[in-house]
Design a protein around this motif. Structure first.
Motif, mmCIF file in Angstrom:
data_model
loop_
_atom_site.group_PDB
_atom_site.id
_atom_site.type_symbol
_atom_site.label_atom_id
_atom_site.label_comp_id
_atom_site.label_asym_id
_atom_site.label_seq_id
_atom_site.Cartn_x
_atom_site.Cartn_y
_atom_site.Cartn_z
ATOM 1 N N ALA A 1 24.441 -17.872 -22.330
ATOM 2 C CA ALA A 1 23.470 -18.303 -21.597
ATOM 3 C C ALA A 1 22.954 -19.629 -21.774
ATOM 4 C CB ALA A 1 22.273 -17.431 -21.416
ATOM 5 N N VAL A 2 22.478 -20.451 -20.716
ATOM 6 C CA VAL A 2 21.992 -21.827 -20.952
ATOM 7 C C VAL A 2 20.597 -21.735 -20.178
ATOM 8 C CG1 VAL A 2 22.451 -24.205 -20.391
ATOM 9 C CG2 VAL A 2 24.442 -22.528 -20.576
ATOM 10 N N ALA A 3 19.704 -23.007 -20.680
ATOM 11 C CA ALA A 3 18.417 -23.110 -20.011
ATOM 12 C C ALA A 3 18.426 -24.555 -19.936
ATOM 13 C CB ALA A 3 17.252 -22.624 -20.894
ATOM 14 N N ALA A 4 18.114 -25.205 -18.595
ATOM 15 C CA ALA A 4 17.989 -26.536 -18.414
ATOM 16 C C ALA A 4 16.769 -26.707 -18.117
ATOM 17 C CB ALA A 4 18.838 -26.858 -17.464
ATOM 18 N N PHE A 5 16.184 -28.021 -18.470
ATOM 19 C CA PHE A 5 14.801 -28.467 -18.392
ATOM 20 C C PHE A 5 14.793 -29.680 -17.563
ATOM 21 C CE2 PHE A 5 15.386 -26.240 -22.606
ATOM 22 C CZ PHE A 5 14.527 -25.108 -22.383
ATOM 23 N N PRO A 6 13.503 -30.133 -17.356
ATOM 24 C CA PRO A 6 13.185 -31.195 -16.001
ATOM 25 C C PRO A 6 13.658 -32.409 -16.392
ATOM 26 C CG PRO A 6 11.289 -29.774 -16.390
ATOM 27 C CD PRO A 6 12.357 -29.255 -17.683
ATOM 28 N N ASP A 7 13.768 -32.570 -17.973
ATOM 29 C CA ASP A 7 14.345 -33.991 -18.422
ATOM 30 C C ASP A 7 15.682 -34.129 -18.481
ATOM 31 O OD1 ASP A 7 14.272 -32.055 -20.414
ATOM 32 O OD2 ASP A 7 14.245 -33.594 -22.019
ATOM 33 N N LEU A 8 16.366 -33.211 -17.747
ATOM 34 C CA LEU A 8 17.925 -33.209 -17.906
ATOM 35 C C LEU A 8 18.514 -34.376 -17.315
ATOM 36 C CD1 LEU A 8 20.169 -30.933 -18.115
ATOM 37 C CD2 LEU A 8 20.399 -30.679 -15.800
ATOM 38 N N HIS A 9 19.599 -34.943 -18.313
ATOM 39 C CA HIS A 9 20.477 -36.001 -17.690
ATOM 40 C C HIS A 9 21.750 -36.071 -18.530
ATOM 41 C CE1 HIS A 9 17.912 -37.114 -21.465
ATOM 42 N NE2 HIS A 9 19.027 -38.145 -21.830
ATOM 43 N N PRO A 10 22.623 -36.707 -17.807
ATOM 44 C CA PRO A 10 23.794 -36.733 -18.608
ATOM 45 C C PRO A 10 24.012 -37.266 -20.118
ATOM 46 C CG PRO A 10 23.760 -37.984 -16.339
ATOM 47 C CD PRO A 10 22.436 -38.003 -16.683
ATOM 48 N N GLY A 11 24.880 -36.805 -20.923
ATOM 49 C CA GLY A 11 25.165 -37.015 -22.263
ATOM 50 C C GLY A 11 26.421 -37.233 -22.511
ATOM 51 N N LYS A 12 26.662 -37.602 -23.793
ATOM 52 C CA LYS A 12 28.116 -37.810 -24.047
ATOM 53 C C LYS A 12 28.831 -36.707 -24.167
ATOM 54 C CE LYS A 12 31.158 -40.207 -27.361
ATOM 55 N NZ LYS A 12 31.127 -41.255 -28.822
ATOM 56 N N TYR A 13 28.529 -35.605 -24.700
ATOM 57 C CA TYR A 13 29.165 -34.409 -24.916
ATOM 58 C C TYR A 13 28.306 -33.246 -24.202
ATOM 59 C CZ TYR A 13 31.512 -36.844 -28.711
ATOM 60 O OH TYR A 13 32.233 -37.738 -29.355
ATOM 61 N N GLY A 14 28.294 -33.555 -23.098
ATOM 62 C CA GLY A 14 27.354 -32.651 -22.131
ATOM 63 C C GLY A 14 25.946 -32.955 -21.939
ATOM 64 N N ALA A 15 25.417 -32.394 -21.055
ATOM 65 C CA ALA A 15 23.931 -32.617 -20.418
ATOM 66 C C ALA A 15 23.039 -32.548 -21.492
ATOM 67 C CB ALA A 15 23.389 -31.978 -19.232
ATOM 68 N N THR A 16 22.112 -33.446 -21.641
ATOM 69 C CA THR A 16 20.954 -33.348 -22.754
ATOM 70 C C THR A 16 19.716 -32.813 -21.798
ATOM 71 O OG1 THR A 16 21.971 -35.336 -23.561
ATOM 72 C CG2 THR A 16 19.557 -34.964 -23.926
ATOM 73 N N GLY A 17 18.800 -31.965 -22.454
ATOM 74 C CA GLY A 17 17.950 -31.593 -21.983
ATOM 75 C C GLY A 17 18.035 -30.048 -21.646
ATOM 76 N N VAL A 18 18.831 -29.265 -22.798
ATOM 77 C CA VAL A 18 19.314 -27.755 -22.587
ATOM 78 C C VAL A 18 19.286 -27.207 -23.969
ATOM 79 C CG1 VAL A 18 21.645 -26.809 -22.493
ATOM 80 C CG2 VAL A 18 21.346 -28.843 -21.048
ATOM 81 N N ALA A 19 19.032 -25.878 -23.709
ATOM 82 C CA ALA A 19 19.014 -25.024 -24.865
ATOM 83 C C ALA A 19 20.051 -24.034 -24.457
ATOM 84 C CB ALA A 19 17.861 -24.213 -25.206
ATOM 85 N N LEU A 20 20.977 -23.881 -25.429
ATOM 86 C CA LEU A 20 22.277 -23.190 -25.134
ATOM 87 C C LEU A 20 22.531 -22.147 -26.088
ATOM 88 C CD1 LEU A 20 25.792 -24.563 -23.770
ATOM 89 C CD2 LEU A 20 25.592 -23.059 -25.983
ATOM 90 N N LEU A 21 22.746 -20.929 -25.587
ATOM 91 C CA LEU A 21 22.956 -19.846 -26.430
ATOM 92 C C LEU A 21 24.522 -19.471 -26.637
ATOM 93 C CD1 LEU A 21 21.883 -17.319 -28.242
ATOM 94 C CD2 LEU A 21 21.692 -16.149 -26.194
ATOM 95 N N SER A 22 25.090 -19.293 -27.883
ATOM 96 C CA SER A 22 26.418 -19.171 -27.993
ATOM 97 C C SER A 22 26.552 -18.228 -29.233
ATOM 98 C CB SER A 22 27.289 -20.399 -27.983
ATOM 99 O OG SER A 22 28.618 -20.214 -28.345
ATOM 100 N N GLU A 23 27.980 -17.385 -29.056
ATOM 101 C CA GLU A 23 28.274 -16.660 -30.137
ATOM 102 C C GLU A 23 28.953 -17.502 -31.250
ATOM 103 O OE1 GLU A 23 29.294 -12.530 -27.531
ATOM 104 O OE2 GLU A 23 30.991 -14.079 -28.182
ATOM 105 N N ARG A 24 29.434 -18.733 -30.754
ATOM 106 C CA ARG A 24 30.127 -19.810 -31.606
ATOM 107 C C ARG A 24 29.334 -21.011 -31.836
ATOM 108 N NH1 ARG A 24 35.589 -18.847 -32.005
ATOM 109 N NH2 ARG A 24 36.312 -21.068 -32.154
ATOM 110 N N LEU A 25 29.604 -21.574 -32.901
ATOM 111 C CA LEU A 25 29.037 -23.066 -33.204
ATOM 112 C C LEU A 25 29.573 -24.083 -32.509
ATOM 113 C CD1 LEU A 25 28.380 -22.491 -36.880
ATOM 114 C CD2 LEU A 25 26.627 -22.847 -35.082
ATOM 115 N N HIS A 26 28.888 -24.910 -31.899
ATOM 116 C CA HIS A 26 29.253 -25.997 -31.219
ATOM 117 C C HIS A 26 28.742 -27.284 -31.616
ATOM 118 C CE1 HIS A 26 31.778 -24.131 -28.006
ATOM 119 N NE2 HIS A 26 30.916 -23.432 -28.217
ATOM 120 N N PRO A 27 29.459 -28.130 -32.712
ATOM 121 C CA PRO A 27 28.661 -29.141 -33.258
ATOM 122 C C PRO A 27 28.917 -30.411 -32.440
ATOM 123 C CG PRO A 27 30.273 -28.080 -34.789
ATOM 124 C CD PRO A 27 30.508 -27.315 -33.555
#
Length: 412
Positions: A50-76
């Motif tokens: 699941a992913v939560a995206a917040f009002p400051d969301l904007h493009p970033g180098k490795y995906g959007a910035t302004g996000v909390a992302l829940l994962s079973e795997r680690l994504h450095p």
């Protein structure tokens, strides 16, 4: 600002179904289409639940910035190189009525000359190796990092828990793990170039990265504290911690790993700053019980509206315009001797922090406590410590900061 096209997350495997994405922002928030595209690609990463995206969301180098992302795997990749980057708010025992802004600015200009001779001891006190990038402790860095002297513009709610007062002055510090985090990121990237698939948490690589990640988060918190102590010493003041909130890290939960990519990691009842720009209001808020549903994430700032390269065609075309960017409507002063950075960090490069706060409050994630006006913003003086940062593959190095059109992972 790096613009993520999706190539970094390209895969030859069959497309995965996207995880649920919750938008914690309204139609009044300015969200770039490229950021939404990145968000959708992030929701398809291996292990993402699941992913939560917040009002400051904007493009970033490795995906959007302004996000909390829940994962079973680690994504450095989502955490990147500035592991543990965050914001710390301190109260000074220096009444606003005694402040003379130009005098305070002249004193804070000497930030980089204040020595931190006890760095090794301070590291040992928090169970870190006493030689762990000790030379870089107490340094802010370039980009959107800063140390800002603030005052309460208006009280917006019950501030008893935060003990905010209109007569007091405050320091807001935004910085991270400097070259330490860069080395950790570069090391994992060197050994596992195909990080797009993430890491199984039980592998040696994941265990090692998490251990070093935790060191970076602890180091970055101490770094912000020591920056604030340097500023306070120049102002002949003592300080009290109000809030210390990282926004670039991973936290373990019973459901998996929450990756905070430019999202403030908070718990119910925790006090957190939400930064504006050097010419707009910042805010102090308190997280509500509903942040459990957003994986403990909220916005940590206004969010970038225009990338760095674009800003060079928008503002600061003349010297007088650039000089004007160093003052704000409250008479506040910005200390920044890097002409490009003055332009790239202009207030118009950022969204409206007030709208960010409004959206978060409408979603029930926060209660607003206070609006803070910027008085003196220290960005970077000529000669400020340059600690090598790694912004991509391990063999590509440059000093932390920005060249015109260059990338720096933007976080607010």
């Amino acid at each position: 600002m790096g613009t993520f096209s999706g190539d970094a997350f390209a895969s030859h495997e069959p497309a995965r179904l996207p995880a649920n994405i919750h938008h914690y922002f309204s139609s009044k928030s300015w969200i770039e289409g490229a950021a939404l595209d990145q968000l959708e690609k992030m929701s398809r990463l291996p292990g993402v639940k699941a992913v939560a995206a917040f009002p400051d969301l904007h493009p970033g180098k490795y995906g959007a910035t302004g996000v909390a992302l829940l994962s079973e795997r680690l994504h450095p990749l989502l955490v990147g190189n500035d592991i543990g980057c965050g914001m710390s708010l301190f109260e000074l025992d220096l009444p606003v009525r005694k402040l003379k802004l130009d005098k305070a600015a002249n004193r804070l200009r000497r930030m980089d000359s204040v020595k931190t001779d006890d760095a090794s001891q301070r590291l040992g006190d928090i169970d870190l190796p006493n030689d762990l990038f000790s030379h870089a402790l107490g340094t802010i860095g370039g980009g959107n990092h800063f140390c800002e002297l603030q005052a309460v513009e208006s009280l917006l709610g019950d501030v008893e828990g935060a003990a905010l007062e209109k007569q007091s002055s405050y320091l807001l510090v935004h910085s991270g793990s400097r070259g330490l985090g860069a080395d950790v990121f570069s090391s994992i990237y060197a050994h596992i170039p195909d990080l797009v698939h993430g890491l199984d948490a039980v592998t040696d690589a994941a265990v090692s990265w998490l251990e070093k990640h935790d060191q970076c988060v602890t180091w970055a918190s101490l770094n912000r504290r020591m920056i604030a102590e340097k500023a306070a010493s120049l102002l002949n003041a003592d300080l009290r911690l109000v809030a210390d909130v990282p926004h670039n890290l991973v936290r373990r939960t019973s459901d998996g790993f929450v990756h905070y990519k430019g999202a403030a990691a908070v718990t119910p009842g925790e006090i957190a700053p939400i930064a504006g720009s050097r010419a707009t209001l910042s805010y102090v808020v308190k997280a509500t019980d509903k942040v459990v549903g957003s994986f403990g994430g909220i916005s940590h700032g206004a969010g970038r509206k225009y990338d760095r390269a674009t800003m060079h065609g928008r503002v600061g075309k003349t010297r007088s315009e650039r000089d004007g960017l160093l003052r704000n409507s409250w008479g506040g002063v910005a200390i920044c001797d890097d002409r490009d950075l003055v332009i790239e960090e202009a207030s118009s490069a950022y969204k409206d922090a007030g709208q960010v706060v409004t959206d978060l409050q409408a979603e029930g994630l926060i209660d607003s406590l206070a609006a803070m006006r910027p008085l003196v913003t220290y960005k970077k003086a000529v000669g400020e410590d340059g600690v090598t940062q790694h912004t991509g593959k391990p063999d590509h190095r440059r000093k932390e900061g920005h060249k015109k059109g260059g990338h720096k992972d933007d976080r607010y």
